[in-house]
Design a protein around this motif. Sequence first.
Motif, PDB file in Angstrom:
ATOM      1  N   ALA A   1      -1.757   0.474  12.264  1.00 27.44           N
ATOM      2  CA  ALA A   1      -2.740  -0.607  12.128  1.00 27.44           C
ATOM      3  C   ALA A   1      -4.003  -0.104  11.425  1.00 27.44           C
ATOM      4  O   ALA A   1      -4.584  -0.813  10.600  1.00 27.44           O
ATOM      5  N   ASP A   2      -4.425   1.122  11.744  1.00 30.61           N
ATOM      6  CA  ASP A   2      -5.593   1.708  11.076  1.00 30.61           C
ATOM      7  C   ASP A   2      -5.349   1.859   9.574  1.00 30.61           C
ATOM      8  O   ASP A   2      -6.215   1.546   8.758  1.00 30.61           O
ATOM      9  N   VAL A   3      -4.176   2.343   9.228  1.00 31.86           N
ATOM     10  CA  VAL A   3      -3.828   2.531   7.818  1.00 31.86           C
ATOM     11  C   VAL A   3      -3.730   1.172   7.122  1.00 31.86           C
ATOM     12  O   VAL A   3      -4.241   0.992   6.018  1.00 31.86           O
ATOM     13  N   ALA A   4      -3.112   0.215   7.783  1.00 30.59           N
ATOM     14  CA  ALA A   4      -2.990  -1.122   7.200  1.00 30.59           C
ATOM     15  C   ALA A   4      -4.373  -1.732   6.959  1.00 30.59           C
ATOM     16  O   ALA A   4      -4.636  -2.293   5.891  1.00 30.59           O
TER      17      ALA A   4
ATOM     18  N   HIS B   1      -5.696  -2.479   3.268  1.00 28.40           N
ATOM     19  CA  HIS B   1      -5.553  -3.928   3.058  1.00 28.40           C
ATOM     20  C   HIS B   1      -4.103  -4.303   2.774  1.00 28.40           C
ATOM     21  O   HIS B   1      -3.834  -5.236   2.020  1.00 28.40           O
ATOM     22  N   LEU B   2      -3.183  -3.552   3.382  1.00 24.89           N
ATOM     23  CA  LEU B   2      -1.760  -3.877   3.344  1.00 24.89           C
ATOM     24  C   LEU B   2      -1.353  -4.311   4.743  1.00 24.89           C
ATOM     25  O   LEU B   2      -2.037  -4.006   5.722  1.00 24.89           O
TER      26      LEU B   2
ATOM     27  N   VAL C   1       0.714  -4.329   8.273  1.00 29.38           N
ATOM     28  CA  VAL C   1       1.308  -3.296   9.130  1.00 29.38           C
ATOM     29  C   VAL C   1       2.804  -3.220   8.854  1.00 29.38           C
ATOM     30  O   VAL C   1       3.375  -2.124   8.806  1.00 29.38           O
ATOM     31  N   GLU C   2       3.432  -4.365   8.651  1.00 32.31           N
ATOM     32  CA  GLU C   2       4.868  -4.398   8.372  1.00 32.31           C
ATOM     33  C   GLU C   2       5.196  -3.625   7.094  1.00 32.31           C
ATOM     34  O   GLU C   2       6.192  -2.911   7.032  1.00 32.31           O
ATOM     35  N   LYS C   3       4.342  -3.762   6.080  1.00 33.28           N
ATOM     36  CA  LYS C   3       4.579  -3.050   4.822  1.00 33.28           C
ATOM     37  C   LYS C   3       4.435  -1.543   5.035  1.00 33.28           C
ATOM     38  O   LYS C   3       5.240  -0.761   4.522  1.00 33.28           O
ATOM     39  N   ILE C   4       3.434  -1.125   5.804  1.00 26.69           N
ATOM     40  CA  ILE C   4       3.265   0.303   6.122  1.00 26.69           C
ATOM     41  C   ILE C   4       4.498   0.818   6.851  1.00 26.69           C
ATOM     42  O   ILE C   4       5.027   1.891   6.525  1.00 26.69           O
ATOM     43  N   HIS C   5       4.992   0.056   7.840  1.00 20.51           N
ATOM     44  CA  HIS C   5       6.206   0.457   8.564  1.00 20.51           C
ATOM     45  C   HIS C   5       7.374   0.624   7.609  1.00 20.51           C
ATOM     46  O   HIS C   5       8.105   1.610   7.679  1.00 20.51           O
ATOM     47  N   ARG C   6       7.557  -0.352   6.733  1.00 20.80           N
ATOM     48  CA  ARG C   6       8.695  -0.323   5.815  1.00 20.80           C
ATOM     49  C   ARG C   6       8.599   0.827   4.820  1.00 20.80           C
ATOM     50  O   ARG C   6       9.611   1.429   4.464  1.00 20.80           O
ATOM     51  N   ILE C   7       7.388   1.140   4.378  1.00 15.08           N
ATOM     52  CA  ILE C   7       7.216   2.291   3.478  1.00 15.08           C
ATOM     53  C   ILE C   7       7.597   3.567   4.213  1.00 15.08           C
ATOM     54  O   ILE C   7       8.309   4.419   3.683  1.00 15.08           O
TER      55      ILE C   7
ATOM     56  N   ASP D   1       0.192  -0.896  -4.296  1.00 11.04           N
ATOM     57  CA  ASP D   1       0.303  -0.341  -2.936  1.00 11.04           C
ATOM     58  C   ASP D   1      -0.070   1.136  -2.937  1.00 11.04           C
ATOM     59  O   ASP D   1      -0.834   1.592  -2.080  1.00 11.04           O
ATOM     60  N   LEU D   2       0.476   1.880  -3.900  1.00 11.15           N
ATOM     61  CA  LEU D   2       0.202   3.321  -3.976  1.00 11.15           C
ATOM     62  C   LEU D   2      -1.270   3.598  -4.237  1.00 11.15           C
ATOM     63  O   LEU D   2      -1.847   4.508  -3.644  1.00 11.15           O
ATOM     64  N   LYS D   3      -1.882   2.796  -5.094  1.00 16.84           N
ATOM     65  CA  LYS D   3      -3.308   2.971  -5.373  1.00 16.84           C
ATOM     66  C   LYS D   3      -4.130   2.727  -4.114  1.00 16.84           C
ATOM     67  O   LYS D   3      -5.033   3.500  -3.794  1.00 16.84           O
ATOM     68  N   ARG D   4      -3.801   1.689  -3.384  1.00 20.67           N
ATOM     69  CA  ARG D   4      -4.525   1.386  -2.145  1.00 20.67           C
ATOM     70  C   ARG D   4      -4.374   2.515  -1.129  1.00 20.67           C
ATOM     71  O   ARG D   4      -5.335   2.907  -0.476  1.00 20.67           O
ATOM     72  N   ILE D   5      -3.153   3.025  -1.002  1.00 22.98           N
ATOM     73  CA  ILE D   5      -2.901   4.106  -0.039  1.00 22.98           C
ATOM     74  C   ILE D   5      -3.630   5.364  -0.432  1.00 22.98           C
ATOM     75  O   ILE D   5      -4.303   5.986   0.388  1.00 22.98           O
ATOM     76  N   THR D   6      -3.518   5.759  -1.696  1.00 24.34           N
ATOM     77  CA  THR D   6      -4.176   7.007  -2.126  1.00 24.34           C
ATOM     78  C   THR D   6      -5.694   6.871  -2.094  1.00 24.34           C
ATOM     79  O   THR D   6      -6.378   7.827  -1.717  1.00 24.34           O
ATOM     80  N   ASP D   7      -6.216   5.700  -2.456  1.00 23.83           N
ATOM     81  CA  ASP D   7      -7.667   5.501  -2.368  1.00 23.83           C
ATOM     82  C   ASP D   7      -8.147   5.624  -0.925  1.00 23.83           C
ATOM     83  O   ASP D   7      -9.184   6.227  -0.645  1.00 23.83           O
ATOM     84  N   PHE D   8      -7.398   5.057  -0.002  1.00 23.70           N
ATOM     85  CA  PHE D   8      -7.759   5.145   1.416  1.00 23.70           C
ATOM     86  C   PHE D   8      -7.706   6.589   1.902  1.00 23.70           C
ATOM     87  O   PHE D   8      -8.587   7.040   2.631  1.00 23.70           O
TER      88      PHE D   8
END
Length: 77
Positions: free
Chosen positions: A39-42, A46-47, A49-55, A66-73
């Motif tokens: 949930a913190d990562v989501a 701004h993705l 939680v389901e998408k984080i789980h699936r990744i 998605d990758l840009k958002r994750i790496t920026d975070f």
Amino acid sequence: MIGFIIHRWKLYGGILYEWRNRIAEKIINFQKKNNLTDADVAFGTHLSVEKIHRIKENSYTPTDDDLKRITDFMKTK
């Protein structure tokens, strides 16, 4: 010709599988290092939680956005 196509598919399939595992592994290690939940990562990316789980379970291939958002975070922590 068919053998060539099958060989290329296996090659790209293996690379894609390895790449998907790597991003999932990076997220998991990042969460452990920073004591974060999905949930913190989501929230931070701004993705959903389901998408984080699936990744993380390798059932979804993240888009470039998605990758840009994750790496920026990850850079903010």
